[in-house]
Motif scaffolding. Structure first.
Motif, PDB file in Angstrom:
ATOM      1  N   PHE A  33      19.110  34.068  63.384  1.00 42.81           N
ATOM      2  CA  PHE A  33      19.385  34.573  62.032  1.00 42.81           C
ATOM      3  C   PHE A  33      18.961  36.028  61.890  1.00 42.81           C
ATOM      4  N   ILE A  34      17.738  36.333  62.341  1.00 47.24           N
ATOM      5  CA  ILE A  34      17.224  37.688  62.150  1.00 47.24           C
ATOM      6  C   ILE A  34      17.986  38.698  63.000  1.00 47.24           C
ATOM      7  N   GLU A  35      18.538  38.234  64.129  1.00 47.35           N
ATOM      8  CA  GLU A  35      19.252  39.137  65.023  1.00 47.35           C
ATOM      9  C   GLU A  35      20.702  39.349  64.607  1.00 47.35           C
ATOM     10  N   ARG A  36      21.349  38.282  64.147  1.00 51.51           N
ATOM     11  CA  ARG A  36      22.785  38.351  63.886  1.00 51.51           C
ATOM     12  C   ARG A  36      23.158  38.527  62.423  1.00 51.51           C
ATOM     13  N   PHE A  37      22.305  38.080  61.521  1.00 50.47           N
ATOM     14  CA  PHE A  37      22.700  38.058  60.107  1.00 50.47           C
ATOM     15  C   PHE A  37      21.790  38.874  59.189  1.00 50.47           C
ATOM     16  N   HIS A  38      20.861  39.621  59.768  1.00 45.31           N
ATOM     17  CA  HIS A  38      19.969  40.433  58.934  1.00 45.31           C
ATOM     18  C   HIS A  38      19.943  41.859  59.456  1.00 45.31           C
ATOM     19  N   LYS A  39      20.153  42.800  58.566  1.00 46.70           N
ATOM     20  CA  LYS A  39      20.140  44.205  58.943  1.00 46.70           C
ATOM     21  C   LYS A  39      18.697  44.691  59.083  1.00 46.70           C
ATOM     22  N   THR A  40      18.394  45.323  60.208  1.00 46.07           N
ATOM     23  CA  THR A  40      17.039  45.819  60.454  1.00 46.07           C
ATOM     24  C   THR A  40      16.666  46.890  59.452  1.00 46.07           C
ATOM     25  N   GLY A  41      15.460  46.768  58.886  1.00 47.02           N
ATOM     26  CA  GLY A  41      15.001  47.712  57.884  1.00 47.02           C
ATOM     27  C   GLY A  41      14.457  48.996  58.490  1.00 47.02           C
ATOM     28  N   SER A  42      13.903  49.850  57.633  1.00 45.33           N
ATOM     29  CA  SER A  42      13.420  51.157  58.084  1.00 45.33           C
ATOM     30  C   SER A  42      11.953  51.398  57.737  1.00 45.33           C
ATOM     31  N   LYS A  43      11.271  50.385  57.220  1.00 41.82           N
ATOM     32  CA  LYS A  43       9.866  50.578  56.850  1.00 41.82           C
ATOM     33  C   LYS A  43       8.995  50.769  58.091  1.00 41.82           C
ATOM     34  N   ASP A  44       8.055  51.712  57.981  1.00 38.59           N
ATOM     35  CA  ASP A  44       7.046  51.844  59.022  1.00 38.59           C
ATOM     36  C   ASP A  44       5.681  51.577  58.387  1.00 38.59           C
ATOM     37  N   GLU A  45       4.605  51.863  59.099  1.00 38.11           N
ATOM     38  CA  GLU A  45       3.281  51.529  58.579  1.00 38.11           C
ATOM     39  C   GLU A  45       2.928  52.297  57.317  1.00 38.11           C
ATOM     40  N   SER A  46       3.569  53.459  57.106  1.00 30.31           N
ATOM     41  CA  SER A  46       3.270  54.254  55.912  1.00 30.31           C
ATOM     42  C   SER A  46       4.021  53.761  54.679  1.00 30.31           C
ATOM     43  N   SER A  47       5.054  52.944  54.880  1.00 25.97           N
ATOM     44  CA  SER A  47       5.827  52.458  53.730  1.00 25.97           C
ATOM     45  C   SER A  47       5.746  50.945  53.556  1.00 25.97           C
ATOM     46  N   MET A  48       4.878  50.292  54.348  1.00 26.41           N
ATOM     47  CA  MET A  48       4.631  48.866  54.140  1.00 26.41           C
ATOM     48  C   MET A  48       3.982  48.633  52.783  1.00 26.41           C
ATOM     49  N   THR A  49       4.088  47.420  52.268  1.00 28.68           N
ATOM     50  CA  THR A  49       3.480  47.080  50.990  1.00 28.68           C
ATOM     51  C   THR A  49       2.607  45.837  51.142  1.00 28.68           C
ATOM     52  N   MET A  50       1.837  45.563  50.108  1.00 33.72           N
ATOM     53  CA  MET A  50       0.995  44.373  50.107  1.00 33.72           C
ATOM     54  C   MET A  50       1.840  43.101  50.174  1.00 33.72           C
ATOM     55  N   ILE A  51       3.009  43.133  49.546  1.00 32.59           N
ATOM     56  CA  ILE A  51       3.908  41.977  49.585  1.00 32.59           C
ATOM     57  C   ILE A  51       4.333  41.689  51.018  1.00 32.59           C
ATOM     58  N   ASP A  52       4.602  42.744  51.793  1.00 33.00           N
ATOM     59  CA  ASP A  52       4.978  42.562  53.199  1.00 33.00           C
ATOM     60  C   ASP A  52       3.868  41.845  53.956  1.00 33.00           C
ATOM     61  N   ALA A  53       2.621  42.279  53.735  1.00 31.73           N
ATOM     62  CA  ALA A  53       1.478  41.675  54.429  1.00 31.73           C
ATOM     63  C   ALA A  53       1.309  40.210  54.041  1.00 31.73           C
ATOM     64  N   ILE A  54       1.493  39.913  52.765  1.00 32.26           N
ATOM     65  CA  ILE A  54       1.364  38.531  52.295  1.00 32.26           C
ATOM     66  C   ILE A  54       2.432  37.647  52.926  1.00 32.26           C
ATOM     67  N   LEU A  55       3.662  38.154  52.963  1.00 33.64           N
ATOM     68  CA  LEU A  55       4.759  37.387  53.555  1.00 33.64           C
ATOM     69  C   LEU A  55       4.519  37.120  55.039  1.00 33.64           C
ATOM     70  N   VAL A  56       4.053  38.140  55.752  1.00 32.65           N
ATOM     71  CA  VAL A  56       3.789  37.966  57.186  1.00 32.65           C
ATOM     72  C   VAL A  56       2.648  36.982  57.402  1.00 32.65           C
ATOM     73  N   GLY A  57       1.622  37.056  56.544  1.00 35.04           N
ATOM     74  CA  GLY A  57       0.519  36.110  56.644  1.00 35.04           C
ATOM     75  C   GLY A  57       0.984  34.680  56.433  1.00 35.04           C
ATOM     76  N   LEU A  58       1.873  34.490  55.462  1.00 35.11           N
ATOM     77  CA  LEU A  58       2.424  33.154  55.214  1.00 35.11           C
ATOM     78  C   LEU A  58       3.280  32.692  56.391  1.00 35.11           C
ATOM     79  N   GLY A  59       4.081  33.614  56.927  1.00 38.54           N
ATOM     80  CA  GLY A  59       4.925  33.268  58.067  1.00 38.54           C
ATOM     81  C   GLY A  59       4.108  32.913  59.293  1.00 38.54           C
ATOM     82  N   GLN A  60       3.041  33.661  59.514  1.00 39.70           N
ATOM     83  CA  GLN A  60       2.189  33.407  60.672  1.00 39.70           C
ATOM     84  C   GLN A  60       1.509  32.042  60.571  1.00 39.70           C
ATOM     85  N   THR A  61       1.252  31.589  59.354  1.00 43.08           N
ATOM     86  CA  THR A  61       0.603  30.294  59.145  1.00 43.08           C
ATOM     87  C   THR A  61       1.449  29.154  59.688  1.00 43.08           C
ATOM     88  N   LEU A  62       2.767  29.342  59.734  1.00 44.64           N
ATOM     89  CA  LEU A  62       3.647  28.288  60.239  1.00 44.64           C
ATOM     90  C   LEU A  62       3.349  27.937  61.685  1.00 44.64           C
TER      91      LEU A  62
END
Length: 276
Positions: A132-161
């Motif tokens: 899905f992430i390779e074929r149906f999702h367009k890669t974004g342009s955020k780097d470490e300077s434009s990450m947000t707290m929401i991004d960190a929360i989402l990754v933390g939730l994903g990692q919990t899986l």
């Protein structure tokens, strides 16, 4: 355990730890095929220490830069260190979420989920997510300077899986990071750096499982050899994955997950309850 088997475990752990193919699934499958049962996570976590040492040594400049920038901004409030400070915060936030939810969910994961069928299903889910992430999702342009707290929360939730046997930690963090809009380079770097506190934290939580019986069962020499081999192949895995993702696609890992899921479903006794 023979010396050859110790080397096999080291190779499997080292290669699979940072690829999006679930190192836990590979260690479990290797155990079953070689006829070993390691109570709890003591042996797996011991090998994880070798993998995290490999990450620390490979990314020591990045790690030091984040630590330096974090404290430099904390005490001097310099504008140039602000992105590194928040990148450090995002690593801590994702780690905290994974740690808390991981402890809660680990008690919920019943024996019904610790079976070959569950591992095969989880590997299939990992493969589908990678496609899905390779074929149906367009890669974004955020780097470490434009990450947000929401991004960190989402990754933390994903990692919990990844508490689910067969769900890849590196795969889940990569997929969620890319879904959140991070560019591929930042997603890979974030995933690698995030593995350091997560693995070290899980090791501290499992210190009581490192017993004399475990050392005797496996053998001191075999433990040492497995550790060294894991470290060496973890370095190779890190280098290979970074270079691979520069020119190739995650879909190849998805196909591998599907093939491994079929192998588990067809050739591993479905009545087996895995002690993890």
């Amino acid at each position: 355990m023979s010396l050859i088997e110790a080397i096999i475990f080291g190779i499997v752990q080292g290669i699979s730890e940072f690829l999006p193919i679930s190192s836990t699934a590979h260690i479990v499958i290797t155990q079953l095929m070689l006829g070993y049962t390691f109570p709890g996570l003591s042996f797996e976590i011991f090998l994880h220490l070798a993998s995290v040492l490999a990450v620390i040594l490979y990314f020591w400049k990045d790690l030091w830069e984040v630590i330096r920038g974090f404290f430099a901004f904390l005490f001097r409030r310099s504008t140039e260190d602000k992105p590194l400070f928040f990148f450090g915060v995002y690593l801590l936030v994702a780690t905290f979420i994974t740690g808390i939810l991981g402890m809660l969910l680990s008690d919920v994961i019943s024996d019904a989920m610790k079976t070959p069928a569950m591992i095969a299903s989880a590997l299939t889910v990992t493969g589908l997510a990678l496609i899905f992430i390779e074929r149906f999702h367009k890669t974004g342009s955020k780097d470490e300077s434009s990450m947000t707290m929401i991004d960190a929360i989402l990754v933390g939730l994903g990692q919990t899986l990844a508490v689910i046997p067969g769900i890849s930690r590196s795969g889940s963090t990569l997929v969620v990071s890319l879904l959140a809009g991070l560019n591929r380079e930042t997603a890979v770097r974030y995933s690698f750096l995030l593995s350091i506190p997560v693995i070290l934290g899980s090791t501290v939580m499992a210190l009581d499982e490192f017993t004399a019986e475990m050392v005797t069962y496996i053998g001191p020499l075999n433990l040492f050899v497995a550790f060294v081999v894991t470290f060496f192949f973890s370095i190779l895995g890190i280098i290979w994955l970074i270079e691979f993702l520069k020119r190739s696609k995650l879909i190849y890992f998805a196909l591998y997950c599907f093939a491994l899921a079929i192998f588990v479903y067809l050739y591993i006794d479905p009545s087996t309850v895995i002690d993890i």
